[in-house]
Design an enzyme around this catalytic site. Structure first.
Site, PDB file in Angstrom:
ATOM      1  N   ASP A 156       7.560   0.710  14.344  1.00 37.65           N
ATOM      2  CA  ASP A 156       6.873  -0.449  13.765  1.00 37.65           C
ATOM      3  C   ASP A 156       5.437  -0.569  14.279  1.00 37.65           C
ATOM      4  O   ASP A 156       4.650  -1.334  13.736  1.00 37.65           O
ATOM      5  CB  ASP A 156       7.663  -1.728  14.077  1.00 37.65           C
ATOM      6  CG  ASP A 156       7.234  -2.896  13.196  1.00 37.65           C
ATOM      7  OD1 ASP A 156       6.521  -2.655  12.199  1.00 37.65           O
ATOM      8  OD2 ASP A 156       7.619  -4.038  13.512  1.00 37.65           O
ATOM      9  N   LYS A 169      -6.841   0.152   7.977  1.00 33.25           N
ATOM     10  CA  LYS A 169      -5.391   0.389   7.941  1.00 33.25           C
ATOM     11  C   LYS A 169      -4.877  -0.101   6.603  1.00 33.25           C
ATOM     12  O   LYS A 169      -5.066  -1.267   6.252  1.00 33.25           O
ATOM     13  CB  LYS A 169      -4.708  -0.381   9.082  1.00 33.25           C
ATOM     14  CG  LYS A 169      -3.186  -0.497   8.932  1.00 33.25           C
ATOM     15  CD  LYS A 169      -2.542  -1.309  10.067  1.00 33.25           C
ATOM     16  CE  LYS A 169      -1.052  -1.552   9.806  1.00 33.25           C
ATOM     17  NZ  LYS A 169      -0.387  -2.342  10.863  1.00 33.25           N
ATOM     18  N   ARG A 224      -1.568   1.953  14.383  1.00 33.40           N
ATOM     19  CA  ARG A 224      -2.398   2.724  15.318  1.00 33.40           C
ATOM     20  C   ARG A 224      -2.228   4.229  15.117  1.00 33.40           C
ATOM     21  O   ARG A 224      -3.132   4.999  15.432  1.00 33.40           O
ATOM     22  CB  ARG A 224      -2.070   2.287  16.758  1.00 33.40           C
ATOM     23  CG  ARG A 224      -0.649   2.491  17.162  1.00 33.40           C
ATOM     24  CD  ARG A 224      -0.249   1.646  18.372  1.00 33.40           C
ATOM     25  NE  ARG A 224       0.000   0.243  18.017  1.00 33.40           N
ATOM     26  CZ  ARG A 224       0.288  -0.703  18.888  1.00 33.40           C
ATOM     27  NH1 ARG A 224       0.339  -0.415  20.187  1.00 33.40           N
ATOM     28  NH2 ARG A 224       0.517  -1.939  18.498  1.00 33.40           N
ATOM     29  N   ASP A 252       4.971  -2.543   5.175  1.00 39.81           N
ATOM     30  CA  ASP A 252       5.421  -2.214   6.536  1.00 39.81           C
ATOM     31  C   ASP A 252       6.806  -2.807   6.774  1.00 39.81           C
ATOM     32  O   ASP A 252       6.940  -3.966   7.169  1.00 39.81           O
ATOM     33  CB  ASP A 252       4.414  -2.757   7.568  1.00 39.81           C
ATOM     34  CG  ASP A 252       4.821  -2.411   8.995  1.00 39.81           C
ATOM     35  OD1 ASP A 252       5.738  -1.583   9.170  1.00 39.81           O
ATOM     36  OD2 ASP A 252       4.209  -2.974   9.931  1.00 39.81           O
ATOM     37  N   LYS A 309      12.059  -4.140  10.745  1.00 39.91           N
ATOM     38  CA  LYS A 309      11.722  -5.536  11.007  1.00 39.91           C
ATOM     39  C   LYS A 309      12.876  -6.440  10.576  1.00 39.91           C
ATOM     40  O   LYS A 309      13.636  -6.069   9.687  1.00 39.91           O
ATOM     41  CB  LYS A 309      10.478  -5.924  10.190  1.00 39.91           C
ATOM     42  CG  LYS A 309       9.171  -5.386  10.725  1.00 39.91           C
ATOM     43  CD  LYS A 309       8.011  -5.892   9.901  1.00 39.91           C
ATOM     44  CE  LYS A 309       6.694  -5.323  10.376  1.00 39.91           C
ATOM     45  NZ  LYS A 309       6.295  -5.763  11.724  1.00 39.91           N
ATOM     46  N   ASP A 340       0.017  -5.684   4.649  1.00 37.96           N
ATOM     47  CA  ASP A 340      -0.340  -4.868   5.810  1.00 37.96           C
ATOM     48  C   ASP A 340      -1.419  -3.833   5.482  1.00 37.96           C
ATOM     49  O   ASP A 340      -1.713  -2.962   6.280  1.00 37.96           O
ATOM     50  CB  ASP A 340       0.922  -4.195   6.388  1.00 37.96           C
ATOM     51  CG  ASP A 340       0.798  -3.922   7.874  1.00 37.96           C
ATOM     52  OD1 ASP A 340      -0.033  -4.577   8.523  1.00 37.96           O
ATOM     53  OD2 ASP A 340       1.521  -3.038   8.380  1.00 37.96           O
TER      54      ASP A 340
HETATM   55  N1  BES Z   1       1.903  -4.888  10.652  1.00 38.17           N
HETATM   56  C1  BES Z   1       2.350  -5.269  11.930  1.00 38.17           C
HETATM   57  C2  BES Z   1       1.504  -6.350  12.569  1.00 38.17           C
HETATM   58  C3  BES Z   1       1.541  -7.692  11.915  1.00 38.17           C
HETATM   59  C4  BES Z   1       2.369  -8.693  12.385  1.00 38.17           C
HETATM   60  C5  BES Z   1       0.680  -7.978  10.892  1.00 38.17           C
HETATM   61  C6  BES Z   1       2.355  -9.931  11.810  1.00 38.17           C
HETATM   62  C7  BES Z   1       0.675  -9.227  10.326  1.00 38.17           C
HETATM   63  C8  BES Z   1       1.509 -10.210  10.785  1.00 38.17           C
HETATM   64  C9  BES Z   1       2.334  -4.069  12.873  1.00 38.17           C
HETATM   65  O1  BES Z   1       2.500  -2.836  12.287  1.00 38.17           O
HETATM   66  C10 BES Z   1       3.459  -4.270  13.828  1.00 38.17           C
HETATM   67  O2  BES Z   1       4.571  -4.354  13.396  1.00 38.17           O
HETATM   68  N2  BES Z   1       3.139  -4.356  15.103  1.00 38.17           N
HETATM   69  C11 BES Z   1       4.106  -4.574  16.106  1.00 38.17           C
HETATM   70  C12 BES Z   1       3.717  -3.757  17.300  1.00 38.17           C
HETATM   71  C13 BES Z   1       4.749  -3.744  18.393  1.00 38.17           C
HETATM   72  C14 BES Z   1       5.967  -2.977  17.943  1.00 38.17           C
HETATM   73  C15 BES Z   1       4.128  -3.118  19.613  1.00 38.17           C
HETATM   74  C16 BES Z   1       4.121  -6.058  16.470  1.00 38.17           C
HETATM   75  O3  BES Z   1       3.058  -6.649  16.558  1.00 38.17           O
HETATM   76  O4  BES Z   1       5.197  -6.600  16.642  1.00 38.17           O
HETATM   77 ZN    ZN Z   2       1.828  -2.704  10.287  1.00 32.72          ZN
HETATM   78 ZN    ZN Z   3       4.536  -2.332  11.950  1.00 28.12          ZN
END
Ligand code: BES
Ligand code: ZN
Ligand code: ZN
Length: 499
Positions: A349, A267, A353, A272, A279, A290
């Protein structure tokens, strides 16, 4: 840092500083009488035996004694001094010497390789670990600092072995190659979102591939569209910096019979922001990292090439910038992925995936024996495991066991999470085939894994690594620190070489 190996009696070294590892269960006086006879009486008079017992991580520094300084480094009991303990020792020694502005030091490497904490490890494994730690600890990301310290000291480390062992010199070479690869991953991830975006990531990867003799192909927007990668296109459509799909291919010169094809997927969200599901502002800057999963698989593939891995390794990196704009996808969007499955985007966000769905599908066309994706996928994994460790999950327990053995060797912590049917069920969509978030926040990392598993074809051995926590701020390690860690690069390569 420059590390060389020399065969001679340790007592005859002329470097300014002499470094020795000390196990807590051995007599320092006996060790010193053996290695540094002229200093034995002096140490005895100082009562060194009492003030320094060799606890792990402790140091005893005798400055400028008879023209030379002595640095004793505690390793704890020999039976528990693992390669990782020695790796940390190498890192701390390298930091101490740099802080003391020491230009050259001799290390009695035999005093470190007499450790016995890692089952089955040979002397050269401890040498590699020591050198790896020493190299890795020198990393700095200061290219944007205008007041860079001019007098950055470069330490020359001479690893002194009493008996000639060619494997030790090779081990130092391997350690340097590993550190260089980890630095590539760290540099890519530390680079700001304003300078590394899909196009520049592709360009940088092309240049690195050329340097390492690895084939590199980049799919631009028309090619990505032709591949019907609706997930990758969808995530990137809110940004003026369009997506790229990067493919690296390493083939060993002499194909070994029974060689296993290893496919890495990464990825690489170069920034992000969350997209329309924006966010919060606090620490949003961290989302420049990211793309650490992508950076890790790039670095691991280059390292595999450098170390002449006997197995062919390919890497597929899905690069996009996740931005909110008038052209961005909105929650409720249905994306058509390359696999033919549709995804209902309920939260923009959860974008990792979406790009991985397409990348996994593409990678499987090449029929890998082992398929591994690496991604900073969920905040939930940071809650579960912190910055210390990556989560792994997958559909082949034997493969995951092999991966854990590789991780045991590199000292990079990984921990397995389950993918239960209940998690898979929760990712079913109402309007599309799948939805990109679960019904609630529970088991977030496993549900993300369950989602990815839906894009893995029958019979393919697959594993997912969530490195959202481990990819940065591994401040507990003397050979990592603030910012990008490159955690996982060495294990990915070790797996590819040993499988
Ligand atoms: N890039 C983030 C995950 C992340 C969080 C990486 C903290 C590093 C540190 C990912 O794309 C994301 O935002 N995931 C969300 C998913 C949720 C919306 C189901 C998350 O983990 O909050
Ligand atoms: Zn992400
Ligand atoms: Zn994200």
């Amino acid at each position: 840092m420059n590390i060389t190996v020399k065969t001679q009696s340790f007592g005859k070294t002329s470097e300014n500083v002499l470094v020795m590892g000390v196990h807590s269960n051995e007599k320092k006086e006996a060790l010193v009488s053996k290695l540094l006879k002229p200093y034995a009486d002096h140490l005895k008079s100082l009562g060194a035996e009492k003030v320094f017992v060799g606890s792990p991580g402790s140091t005893y520094f005798l400055r400028n004694f008879d023209g030379q300084s002595l640095l004793f480094f505690g390793l704890g009991e020999a039976k528990s001094a693992s390669c990782e303990v020695v790796r940390c020792a190498g890192a701390k020694v390298s930091k101490i010497l740099a802080a003391e502005k020491v230009k050259s030091a001799a290390v009695s490497i035999d005093t470190f390789t007499s450790s016995k904490g890692s089952k089955g490890a040979k002397a050269e494994d401890y040498v590699q670990a020591f050198a790896e730690g020493a190299f890795l600890a020198t990393y700095k990301f200061d290219k944007y600092k205008t007041d860079k310290k001019k007098e950055n000291v470069k330490v020359d480390l001479v690893l002194v072995q009493e008996n000639r062992a060619a494997a030790n010199s090779k081990a130092v070479e391997v350690a340097e190659a590993c550190a260089d690869a980890v630095f590539i991953a760290r540099d890519l991830s530390n680079e700001p979102g304003s300078t590394i975006y899909p196009q520049t990531l592709a360009k940088t990867t092309e240049a690195l591939a050329k340097k390492y003799g690895v084939k590199c192909k980049v799919l631009d927007v028309p090619a990505i569209k032709k591949e019907k990668m609706g997930g990758l296109m969808g995530v990137g459509q809110g940004s003026s910096r369009t997506p790229r799909f990067i493919i690296l291919e390493y083939k060993p010169k002499k194909a070994k019979r029974g060689a296993k094809k290893v496919g890495f997927v990464g990825k690489a969200i170069t920034f992000d922001s969350g997209g329309i599901s924006l966010k919060p502002g606090l620490q949003m800057d961290e989302m420049k990292h990211d793309m650490s999963g992508g950076a890790n698989v790039i670095a691991a593939t280059l390292l595999a090439a450098k170390l002449k891995c006997p197995n062919p390794v390919s890497a597929y990196i899905a690069a996009a910038e996740n931005m909110p704009s008038g052209t961005a996808i909105v929650p409720s969007t249905i994306l058509n992925t390359r696999s033919g499955k549709t995804i209902e985007v309920l939260n923009t966000d959860a974008e990792g995936r979406l790009v991985l769905a397409d990348a996994l599908d593409y990678a499987q066309d090449e029929k890998p024996d082992y398929l591994i994706d690496a991604a900073t996928l969920t905040g939930a994994v940071v809650i579960a495991l912190g910055n210390v460790c990556s989560a792994i999950m997958g559909n082949d327990q034997k493969m995951m066991d092999k991966y854990m053995s590789a991780a045991e060797k590199t000292g990079e912590k990984h921990w397995q999470l389950p993918i239960f049917k209940e998690y898979t069920d929760d990712m079913k969509g109402k309007v599309g085939d799948l939805r990109n978030i679960g019904g609630d926040r529970s088991a977030g990392s496993s549900k993300a894994g369950a989602f990815l598993q839906e894009f893995v074809r029958d019979g393919v051995s697959w594993m997912h690594i969530d490195c959202a926590g481990s990819a940065w701020n591994q401040r507990h390690l003397p050979y990592a620190g603030m910012g990008a860690s490159g955690h996982g690069v060495r294990t990915l390569c070790e797996f590819a070489c040993s499988v």
